[in-house]
Design a protein around this motif. Structure first.
Motif, PDB file in Angstrom:
ATOM      1  N   HIS A 145      -3.992   1.124  14.624  1.00 19.90           N
ATOM      2  CA  HIS A 145      -4.228  -0.242  14.152  1.00 19.90           C
ATOM      3  C   HIS A 145      -3.264  -1.283  14.735  1.00 19.90           C
ATOM      4  CE1 HIS A 145      -7.201   1.228  11.347  1.00 19.90           C
ATOM      5  NE2 HIS A 145      -6.335   2.050  10.804  1.00 19.90           N
ATOM      6  N   GLY A 146      -2.316  -0.867  15.568  1.00 16.79           N
ATOM      7  CA  GLY A 146      -1.399  -1.811  16.174  1.00 16.79           C
ATOM      8  C   GLY A 146      -0.071  -1.894  15.429  1.00 16.79           C
ATOM      9  N   SER A 147       0.926  -2.444  16.114  1.00 17.39           N
ATOM     10  CA  SER A 147       2.288  -2.484  15.572  1.00 17.39           C
ATOM     11  C   SER A 147       2.387  -3.353  14.325  1.00 17.39           C
ATOM     12  CB  SER A 147       3.256  -3.001  16.641  1.00 17.39           C
ATOM     13  OG  SER A 147       3.357  -2.083  17.707  1.00 17.39           O
ATOM     14  N   GLU A 148       1.718  -4.488  14.323  1.00 18.22           N
ATOM     15  CA  GLU A 148       1.816  -5.398  13.182  1.00 18.22           C
ATOM     16  C   GLU A 148       1.304  -4.736  11.911  1.00 18.22           C
ATOM     17  OE1 GLU A 148       0.265  -9.848  11.779  1.00 18.22           O
ATOM     18  OE2 GLU A 148       0.125  -9.238  13.888  1.00 18.22           O
ATOM     19  N   ALA A 149       0.139  -4.079  12.002  1.00 19.80           N
ATOM     20  CA  ALA A 149      -0.433  -3.411  10.831  1.00 19.80           C
ATOM     21  C   ALA A 149       0.440  -2.250  10.383  1.00 19.80           C
ATOM     22  CB  ALA A 149      -1.844  -2.921  11.144  1.00 19.80           C
ATOM     23  N   ALA A 150       1.005  -1.505  11.335  1.00 27.70           N
ATOM     24  CA  ALA A 150       1.854  -0.357  10.991  1.00 27.70           C
ATOM     25  C   ALA A 150       3.125  -0.812  10.285  1.00 27.70           C
ATOM     26  CB  ALA A 150       2.196   0.432  12.244  1.00 27.70           C
ATOM     27  N   ASP A 151       3.762  -1.844  10.827  1.00 27.02           N
ATOM     28  CA  ASP A 151       4.997  -2.337  10.217  1.00 27.02           C
ATOM     29  C   ASP A 151       4.722  -2.938   8.842  1.00 27.02           C
ATOM     30  OD1 ASP A 151       6.340  -1.529  12.466  1.00 27.02           O
ATOM     31  OD2 ASP A 151       6.352  -3.516  13.410  1.00 27.02           O
ATOM     32  N   SER A 152       3.590  -3.624   8.706  1.00 21.94           N
ATOM     33  CA  SER A 152       3.228  -4.204   7.419  1.00 21.94           C
ATOM     34  C   SER A 152       2.985  -3.116   6.379  1.00 21.94           C
ATOM     35  CB  SER A 152       1.979  -5.068   7.568  1.00 21.94           C
ATOM     36  OG  SER A 152       1.529  -5.540   6.314  1.00 21.94           O
ATOM     37  N   ALA A 153       2.293  -2.054   6.765  1.00 17.01           N
ATOM     38  CA  ALA A 153       2.024  -0.947   5.840  1.00 17.01           C
ATOM     39  C   ALA A 153       3.320  -0.271   5.416  1.00 17.01           C
ATOM     40  CB  ALA A 153       1.087   0.060   6.496  1.00 17.01           C
ATOM     41  N   ALA A 154       4.218  -0.063   6.372  1.00 21.72           N
ATOM     42  CA  ALA A 154       5.500   0.566   6.044  1.00 21.72           C
ATOM     43  C   ALA A 154       6.309  -0.314   5.107  1.00 21.72           C
ATOM     44  CB  ALA A 154       6.278   0.850   7.327  1.00 21.72           C
ATOM     45  N   ASP A 155       6.278  -1.613   5.349  1.00 25.06           N
ATOM     46  CA  ASP A 155       7.028  -2.540   4.492  1.00 25.06           C
ATOM     47  C   ASP A 155       6.412  -2.611   3.093  1.00 25.06           C
ATOM     48  OD1 ASP A 155       9.145  -4.572   4.212  1.00 25.06           O
ATOM     49  OD2 ASP A 155       7.463  -5.958   3.964  1.00 25.06           O
ATOM     50  N   THR A 156       5.098  -2.607   3.041  1.00 26.04           N
ATOM     51  CA  THR A 156       4.417  -2.609   1.744  1.00 26.04           C
ATOM     52  C   THR A 156       4.804  -1.372   0.940  1.00 26.04           C
ATOM     53  OG1 THR A 156       2.540  -3.853   2.599  1.00 26.04           O
ATOM     54  CG2 THR A 156       2.163  -2.570   0.610  1.00 26.04           C
ATOM     55  N   VAL A 205      -3.709   0.223  -5.936  1.00 27.16           N
ATOM     56  CA  VAL A 205      -4.701  -0.800  -5.602  1.00 27.16           C
ATOM     57  C   VAL A 205      -4.448  -1.996  -6.525  1.00 27.16           C
ATOM     58  CG1 VAL A 205      -7.148  -1.402  -5.781  1.00 27.16           C
ATOM     59  CG2 VAL A 205      -6.503   0.730  -4.706  1.00 27.16           C
ATOM     60  N   LEU A 206      -4.632  -3.195  -5.994  1.00 23.90           N
ATOM     61  CA  LEU A 206      -4.584  -4.394  -6.807  1.00 23.90           C
ATOM     62  C   LEU A 206      -6.006  -4.758  -7.218  1.00 23.90           C
ATOM     63  CD1 LEU A 206      -2.008  -6.629  -4.885  1.00 23.90           C
ATOM     64  CD2 LEU A 206      -1.601  -4.988  -6.721  1.00 23.90           C
ATOM     65  N   VAL A 207      -6.192  -5.024  -8.502  1.00 28.58           N
ATOM     66  CA  VAL A 207      -7.490  -5.417  -9.032  1.00 28.58           C
ATOM     67  C   VAL A 207      -7.438  -6.930  -9.300  1.00 28.58           C
ATOM     68  CG1 VAL A 207      -9.148  -5.142 -10.900  1.00 28.58           C
ATOM     69  CG2 VAL A 207      -7.824  -3.158 -10.089  1.00 28.58           C
ATOM     70  N   GLU A 257       1.850  -7.936  -1.755  1.00 28.12           N
ATOM     71  CA  GLU A 257       0.563  -8.629  -1.585  1.00 28.12           C
ATOM     72  C   GLU A 257      -0.373  -7.883  -0.659  1.00 28.12           C
ATOM     73  OE1 GLU A 257       1.262 -12.544  -0.285  1.00 28.12           O
ATOM     74  OE2 GLU A 257       2.143 -13.243  -2.182  1.00 28.12           O
ATOM     75  N   SER A 258       0.176  -7.074   0.242  1.00 30.00           N
ATOM     76  CA  SER A 258      -0.681  -6.409   1.230  1.00 30.00           C
ATOM     77  C   SER A 258      -1.211  -5.059   0.749  1.00 30.00           C
ATOM     78  CB  SER A 258       0.070  -6.223   2.547  1.00 30.00           C
ATOM     79  OG  SER A 258       1.329  -5.637   2.335  1.00 30.00           O
ATOM     80  N   LEU A 259      -0.999  -4.724  -0.535  1.00 28.96           N
ATOM     81  CA  LEU A 259      -1.664  -3.541  -1.074  1.00 28.96           C
ATOM     82  C   LEU A 259      -3.177  -3.741  -1.003  1.00 28.96           C
ATOM     83  CD1 LEU A 259       0.373  -2.616  -4.296  1.00 28.96           C
ATOM     84  CD2 LEU A 259       0.124  -1.226  -2.254  1.00 28.96           C
ATOM     85  N   PRO A 260      -3.935  -2.641  -0.878  1.00 29.62           N
ATOM     86  CA  PRO A 260      -5.391  -2.773  -0.901  1.00 29.62           C
ATOM     87  C   PRO A 260      -5.837  -3.491  -2.176  1.00 29.62           C
ATOM     88  CG  PRO A 260      -4.752  -0.553  -0.269  1.00 29.62           C
ATOM     89  CD  PRO A 260      -3.502  -1.252  -0.686  1.00 29.62           C
ATOM     90  N   PRO A 297      -5.478  -0.119   6.900  1.00 31.23           N
ATOM     91  CA  PRO A 297      -4.256   0.383   7.553  1.00 31.23           C
ATOM     92  C   PRO A 297      -3.224   0.895   6.556  1.00 31.23           C
ATOM     93  CG  PRO A 297      -4.986  -1.617   8.638  1.00 31.23           C
ATOM     94  CD  PRO A 297      -5.858  -1.442   7.425  1.00 31.23           C
ATOM     95  N   TYR A 298      -3.144   0.251   5.395  1.00 36.68           N
ATOM     96  CA  TYR A 298      -2.195   0.724   4.385  1.00 36.68           C
ATOM     97  C   TYR A 298      -2.590   2.115   3.879  1.00 36.68           C
ATOM     98  CZ  TYR A 298       0.393   1.232   0.056  1.00 36.68           C
ATOM     99  OH  TYR A 298       1.193   1.725  -0.937  1.00 36.68           O
ATOM    100  N   ASP A 299      -3.876   2.310   3.571  1.00 34.04           N
ATOM    101  CA  ASP A 299      -4.330   3.624   3.126  1.00 34.04           C
ATOM    102  C   ASP A 299      -4.146   4.659   4.234  1.00 34.04           C
ATOM    103  OD1 ASP A 299      -5.038   2.971   0.537  1.00 34.04           O
ATOM    104  OD2 ASP A 299      -7.079   2.379   1.080  1.00 34.04           O
ATOM    105  N   TYR A 300      -4.364   4.230   5.473  1.00 32.50           N
ATOM    106  CA  TYR A 300      -4.173   5.128   6.618  1.00 32.50           C
ATOM    107  C   TYR A 300      -2.705   5.546   6.702  1.00 32.50           C
ATOM    108  CZ  TYR A 300      -5.041   6.868  11.390  1.00 32.50           C
ATOM    109  OH  TYR A 300      -5.181   7.655  12.506  1.00 32.50           O
TER     110      TYR A 300
END
Length: 417
Positions: A311-322, A412-414, A334-337, A254-257
């Motif tokens: 992907h739903g509101s939760e995933a969208a808001d999380s991606a925007a916040d990330t 991306v986090l490794v 933390e929610s980066l890929p 969802p973040y990449d999306y």
């Protein structure tokens, strides 16, 4: 274009979906008079659809929202044949088990956009293997094949392009257009389906189905296509350095999306808001009026609303916040890929260019080297200037990860394991 009276055709015309229609006036009146059932076909070549399928998915969504019935036709049968449209080579053949697994994965995407049910305008998911697998070859040739001429089939772009490029076209693939036409006839008989929708590359195949319904059952059927979606710069939409933009969260996070939509070209923002969100047109018009740096605000709205639908509101808001934390606050969210790399590989020292490719930030090692040469690679927000640079465990931050960046917007986090 004549004035439209049905809500469905008004909506898809105003939002930019309408390209061609076999008999627009009559279809418009049919949609005014009562419920129309329409379908779009999807072959199950992978366990997820991709962003190129999203326009037709949105058309099915708007059809149901305006009181009509959508059918999702899964090509359990035609996937075994392969659509030659837009292809230079024969499709890899899949087993029944692979096809059924892919259909199961694809179904999850449609649950986001449609309400399935047996009554009223509840959406249906149908598999054309239900009738194609049972066909007897000689009766099919006699009853259906007589309505097609080789002369006409050779004029379709899907066939002409392959022949013009001197690429082989198997007899198996040549049958695809007949089977697609037969699908329309079957859906008309089984579910009173009167409309087939699809991309502009499917126009010839759709016309075949319309004509077959008229010749066999004297049915009045319709075809409608959407335009080919390209970006303002002329590129085909949906391609990234890392490959296809999948609709499944497992294949494309969802973040990449969210980031894909955030990176939309300035000239495409309003058009994509109309096509790929359900925002009211008056709200889109306000965003369309933004200029200069404010266009970025419209891009964030596009990214969040498109991700919310998929992907739903939760995933969208999380991606925007990330994204806000990463780009505006400069922190590692933390929610980066995240990708996992064997600790031993990092301990021994790993080439940064190889890590970029392994993380999916580039498509190849050579592309990684070009990115580094151009100054577009950063490790923990520090630019990497040497294309032969290596990275080791000493690059881990306090959280035990390495932040790897390609350009300003892809991170991306490794994590060593």
């Amino acid at each position: 274009m004549p004035a439209l009276n049905s809500e469905f055709l008004k909506v898809i015309s105003e939002r930019g979906y309408l390209h061609q229609c076999t008999d627009l006036d009559t279809l418009d009146q049919r949609a005014v008079d009562g419920m129309v059932t329409a379908y779009v076909g999807y072959d199950a070549t992978a366990d997820s659809l991709h962003i190129g399928n999203l326009v037709s998915i949105m058309m099915l969504h708007w059809m149901q929202q305006t009181g009509h019935r959508p059918i999702v036709l899964m090509g359990g049968g035609t996937t075994k044949v392969g659509d030659p449209s837009g292809r230079d080579e024969t499709r890899r053949l899949l087993t029944d088990e692979q096809i059924n697994a892919n259909i199961s994965g694809i179904r999850q995407t449609f649950d986001r956009f449609l309400t399935f049910g047996d009554d009223g305008n509840g959406a249906l998911l149908v598999n054309n293997a239900d009738w194609l697998d049972k066909l007897q070859y000689i009766p099919f040739l006699r009853d259906v094949g007589q309505h097609f001429t080789i002369n006409r089939m050779l004029t379709f772009d899907s066939v002409k392009l392959r022949l013009d490029r001197e690429q082989p076209l198997t007899f198996l693939e040549f049958n695809y257009m007949i089977l697609q036409a037969y699908d329309f006839l079957e859906l008309a008989q089984r579910h009173d389906c009167a409309l087939q929708m699809g991309g502009s590359d499917q126009w010839g195949n759709i016309i075949n189905g319309v004509e077959l319904g008229r010749r066999v059952d004297n049915k009045s059927l319709f075809g409608l296509t959407t335009p080919l979606i390209t970006t303002s710069s002329g590129a085909k939409m949906g391609k990234t350095a890392a490959g296809a933009v999948w609709l499944s969260a497992e294949k494309f996070s969802p973040y990449d999306y969210w980031q894909f939509w955030r990176n939309t070209e300035d000239g495409d923002v309003a058009r994509f808001l109309r096509l790929f969100t359900t925002m009211p047109l008056d709200e889109i018009a306000k965003l369309e009026a933004l200029e200069g740096a404010e266009i970025n605000d419209a891009k964030k709205v596009l990214a969040t609303e498109a991700t919310r639908l998929m992907h739903g509101s939760e995933a969208a808001d999380s991606a925007a916040d990330t994204a806000r934390q990463t780009f505006e606050a400069g922190t590692v969210a933390e929610s980066l890929p995240t990708i996992e790399i064997p600790r031993d590989d990092l301990a021994a020292g790993m080439a940064v260019f190889a890590l970029l490719a392994a993380a999916g930030l580039t498509a190849s090692n050579s592309e990684s080297r070009r990115l580094i040469k151009g100054g577009g690679c950063r490790v923990n927000d520090v630019a990497v200037k040497d294309e032969k640079a290596e990275i080791g465990l000493d690059a881990l931050d306090g959280d035990g990860v390495i932040k790897l960046s390609a350009g300003k917007k892809r991170h991306v986090l490794v994590r060593p394991v």
